[in-house]
Design an enzyme around this catalytic site. Structure first.
Site, PDB file in Angstrom:
ATOM      1  N   SER A   1      -0.071  94.605 -63.775  1.00  0.00           N
ATOM      2  CA  SER A   1      -1.124  94.356 -62.946  1.00  0.00           C
ATOM      3  C   SER A   1      -0.556  93.452 -61.657  1.00  0.00           C
ATOM      4  O   SER A   1       0.199  93.702 -61.011  1.00  0.00           O
ATOM      5  CB  SER A   1      -2.524  93.798 -63.489  1.00  0.00           C
ATOM      6  OG  SER A   1      -3.489  93.878 -62.473  1.00  0.00           O
TER       7      SER A   1
ATOM      8  N   ASP B   1      -6.035 105.105 -63.967  1.00  0.00           N
ATOM      9  CA  ASP B   1      -6.232 103.680 -63.834  1.00  0.00           C
ATOM     10  C   ASP B   1      -7.483 103.594 -62.933  1.00  0.00           C
ATOM     11  O   ASP B   1      -7.473 104.107 -61.757  1.00  0.00           O
ATOM     12  CB  ASP B   1      -5.079 102.855 -63.027  1.00  0.00           C
ATOM     13  CG  ASP B   1      -4.971 101.598 -63.003  1.00  0.00           C
ATOM     14  OD1 ASP B   1      -6.247 101.034 -63.253  1.00  0.00           O
ATOM     15  OD2 ASP B   1      -3.973 100.849 -62.894  1.00  0.00           O
TER      16      ASP B   1
ATOM     17  N   HIS C   1      -5.766 101.205 -66.934  1.00  0.00           N
ATOM     18  CA  HIS C   1      -5.161 100.255 -66.343  1.00  0.00           C
ATOM     19  C   HIS C   1      -4.163  99.628 -67.507  1.00  0.00           C
ATOM     20  O   HIS C   1      -3.083  99.119 -67.339  1.00  0.00           O
ATOM     21  CB  HIS C   1      -6.080  99.001 -65.875  1.00  0.00           C
ATOM     22  CG  HIS C   1      -5.370  98.052 -65.086  1.00  0.00           C
ATOM     23  ND1 HIS C   1      -4.466  98.129 -63.728  1.00  0.00           N
ATOM     24  CD2 HIS C   1      -5.417  96.504 -65.208  1.00  0.00           C
ATOM     25  CE1 HIS C   1      -4.052  97.150 -63.656  1.00  0.00           C
ATOM     26  NE2 HIS C   1      -4.562  96.178 -64.358  1.00  0.00           N
TER      27      HIS C   1
END
Length: 793
Positions: free
Chosen positions: A658, A731, A765
């Site tokens: 991330s 995501d 994610h």
């Protein structure tokens, strides 16, 4: 020439070919598949402990099932629940805390279970049983350890809470699928016209939300799957009584006396640029039959909320737990705009039945933060937060007095872990409301106990008036032990979770100075006990104190420089003191799960884990020096590890997930410290997140140089080290659209860089499916083995 072109074409095609799922080396697979430590749940009567075994790695076939992405939600249309629920369990065990007897609770075939919802008496636990084509309500009788289904109740968990116990603990309020719902709306074969969005000259900044409504058909699907019928279900008989009319309920909660329901429901007009949390919303009080007796708020579409701001009107509406039917809520006094200069940002209001004459309890100078906690005697623990200074304050408020008596209990920098007094311990009242375990001015708090030596969990008895603390439990030396539950009013009978570098996590009963084991889990991966772990402190070139946790692989020979992985996630701080604080403990049992970078240990790498890369400065402008600060932090970490003799500085790889993936790309673009990188689920082009990201408060148009300078996409031509990009095709994290990695790959490839892009089907994610996790680990190890461990000089 023609042959050369054909070969070139075939080579290009090979680069985009879909491959079969890989598996990492057997040593990694063995540890990956080790059982997880169960999740504990103590009943309110403090007589029994439930242990729930997580279902960690669903097969990719499960993630491949149909999914609807509507209004910021992900819905499984087959069972009308959430797609890939965050918490689901495949085994349940019940432990009697008096006899220490254990009973396995058989679960129905084909179902996974939600977390337990205890009734106030603690004799029954309710679960949502998740089958492929339905959600059912199951009840566990603690006395008999028998689990039974409540017949003819089809739960709806697509939106809102599927169930909650009513006061008295003999019935539940549930969300069910309306009986006459009919078939799902079918998509039109031919569009009636174009989809149109329009704005009318007023600023409406918003983060880059995902999974939003995109058409009238999406709106119809959202209404179809999200609409529930509230009902009361008697636990003993299964008798069901409908409450009110169906609606899109965000929440529904009974008053402490059971005479009313506080209901929040959304309605049209929906938005195609905002998630369901911003939709028009009615907050109402219903009677037991479902008739509206009071309207607390009619909130319009929240499309004018300033960045970092809040809605105007009542928010955080909740029942006052120590009275029969009284509401409290918060309202903004600054128009919801954090940039307005006002003496007070929020106020707290209270309204007794019939809820028509609210009175002001107190004003808060800064923005109210979080949900208010309450003591047994009705006093409140309310908090506010200053976005400029990151200062958090907590107040003890007596709302029964006019004006309310307000005493400050705590004031600290939000990021100052060393001065964190912890979290209030709570308990369930017979009404089902939760309050802080307290007596008079005294209350219990548990916390991590962050210190320069690492985390030392604690239990304190705090005098909220004098702020004096009595430490009832403190983690000992050489172990990591935290309080799971407080079993008595004196704080002398506890359940703890204890582990060390050599002892796997287990649960214990502490009473009368004696520690009794409740579980005896064995080491699921003994080979990991050869891993060495050490907390390392050092300084950045400008004197900022930093740290990382050093992991050394099994069989490490002291004095041998190893290929090394630096894994990090940058964070923003106001000052160097908080930036340099130690995070974590060197005494945790090393357990590897998911696509953890710590699996590199089993491939022979040293790891500099959670290497501190602080970005320090005024919250408004700290990112102006983001690049300089993360490079300086990375260099300091490598220099320290090299000086210790554990790292070969020419063979260091960098990785992150991330914002850590974003960091990885930037470090490769703006330094020559690393041999290669692994960037997972990152955002690389900040022009695609123009209204802020992470702690950045300015917009792209207010700080274009910062946005552009921090975007590694615009520096793709500078990335001359190999980089592996990994991203989930589904995501849904704000800002990290999959297109971020698609375009980053194209940019690096187009500029002649060495890059590989792994695009994981159906993953979000984080990566959930067994096949996805195994493939990710295989790719990570292969990439660094080739470009770090065995890099060509």
């Amino acid at each position: 020439m023609r042959r050369i072109l054909l070969l070139s074409l075939f080579a290009s095609l090979a680069l985009v070919a879909q491959t079969k799922y890989k598996q990492p080396p057997e040593a990694i697979l063995k540890v990956l598949r080790a059982p997880a430590t169960p999740i504990p749940s103590v009943n309110p009567a403090k007589t029994h402990l439930l242990l729930l075994e997580p279902d960690r790695y669903p097969p990719i076939a499960e993630l491949a099932q149909p999914m609807l992405r509507l209004a910021g939600l992900r819905i499984n249309p087959r069972n009308n629940g959430p797609r890939n629920p965050r918490a689901s369990y495949k085994a349940v065990e019940l432990i009697n805390l008096t006899t220490l007897g254990k009973q396995a609770v058989p679960l129905p075939a084909g179902a996974r279970f939600s977390a337990a919802e205890w009734n106030p008496q603690g004799d029954t636990a309710a679960f949502v049983a998740m089958f492929e084509d339905r959600l059912e309500l199951y009840l566990l009788d603690v006395k008999t350890a028998q689990l039974r289904a409540v017949p003819k109740v089809r739960l709806n968990a697509a939106y809102g809470e599927a169930m909650s116990w009513l006061p008295g603990g003999r019935s539940l309020l549930v969300q069910t699928i309306p009986a006459q719902r009919g078939k799902a709306p079918e998509a039109p074969l031919v569009p009636a016209g174009p989809d149109i969005q329009e704005s009318f000259g007023k600023a409406t900044p918003a983060p880059t939300y995902q999974d939003l409504l995109k058409s009238e058909h999406d709106e119809a699907l959202f209404e179809y799957y999200g609409t529930s019928q509230l009902a009361v279900v008697e636990a003993a008989t299964g008798r069901t009584t409908l409450v009110g009319q169906p609606g899109l309920f965000g929440s529904a909660e009974a008053s402490p006396n059971g005479q009313h329901y506080l209901v929040t429901k959304v309605h049209r007009p929906f938005s195609w640029v905002l998630p369901v949390e911003r939709f028009p919303e009615d907050v109402e009080v219903w009677d037991q039959a479902g008739k509206t007796v009071a309207s607390i708020a009619k909130l319009p579409l929240a499309d004018r909320v300033p960045l970092e701001g809040v809605r105007t009107g009542p928010r955080n509406v909740q029942w006052y737990p120590t009275e029969g039917a009284t509401l409290l809520w918060v309202e903004a006094l600054d128009g919801g705009n954090p940039k307005e200069t006002v003496p007070h940002r929020d106020r707290v209001l209270m309204a007794q039945a019939p809820f028509t004459s609210p009175r002001e309890v107190t004003k808060l100078e800064k923005r109210a933060m979080g949900r208010t906690n309450y003591l047994r005697d009705g006093r409140m623990l309310a908090s506010d937060y200053d976005r400029k200074t990151k200062r958090l304050r907590m107040f003890l408020v007596d709302p029964t007095k006019s004006p309310a008596q307000v005493d400050e209990v705590l004031s600290r920098n939000m990021q100052d872990r060393y001065r964190d007094m912890g979290t209030a311990v709570t308990e369930l009242l017979p009404s089902g409301q939760r309050v802080v375990v307290s007596e008079g001015d005294f209350a219990f708090f548990t916390g991590d106990g962050a210190s320069p030596q690492g985390d030392r969990p604690f239990l304190d008895r705090v005098n909220l008036k004098t702020k004096a603390k009595e430490r009832l439990f403190a983690c000992g030396d050489g172990v990591y032990e935290s309080v799971v539950n407080v079993l008595d009013k004196e704080g002398k009978r506890l359940i703890t979770r204890r582990e060390s570098t050599t002892e796997p996590p287990n649960f214990f009963l502490l009473a009368g100075g004696k520690r009794t084991a409740l579980t005896s889990f064995v080491d699921p991966a003994p080979e990991m006990r050869q891993v060495k772990k050490q907390l390392v402190n050092y300084q950045r070139a400008d004197g900022v104190p930093l740290s990382f946790t050093l992991y050394l692989p099994p069989g490490y020979q002291p004095g041998t420089p190893l290929p090394t992985v630096l894994w990090a996630y940058p964070r923003e701080y106001n000052d160097a003191d908080t930036a340099g604080q130690i995070n974590g403990s060197p005494y945790r049992f090393t357990q590897l799960a998911g696509a953890s970078h710590l699996f590199y240990l089993l491939a022979g790498y040293a790891i500099l884990d959670d290497a501190a890369l602080p970005v320090i400065g005024d919250p408004e402008t700290a990112n102006n020096t983001y690049l300089e600060q993360i490079v300086a932090g990375a260099k300091a970490a490598i220099d320290k590890a090299a000086a210790m003799g554990v790292t070969d500085p020419k063979r260091v790889g960098v990785g992150g997930h991330s914002y850590g993936g974003f960091m990885t790309a930037n470090l490769l673009a703006h330094s020559d410290l690393f041999a290669a990188g692994v960037a997972r689920s990152g955002a690389y082009n900040r022009t695609l997140t123009p209204f802020g990201f992470q702690a950045e408060r300015r917009t792209l148009w207010e700080a274009p140089a910062t946005y552009l300078g921090m975007s590694p996409f615009l520096s793709a031509h500078k990335i001359n080290e190999p980089i592996l990009l990994i991203h989930g095709q589904a995501d849904n994290n704000t800002g990290t659209f999959p297109i971020q990695s698609e375009r980053m790959y194209a940019a690096i490839r187009g500029n002649g860089g060495t890059v590989r892009f792994v695009y994981l089907p159906f993953e979000s994610h984080g990566y959930a499916a067994r096949e996805s996790v195994e493939h990710t680990l295989a790719e990570m190890v292969e990439w660094f083995d080739k470009h770090v461990k065995n890099r060509a000089e």
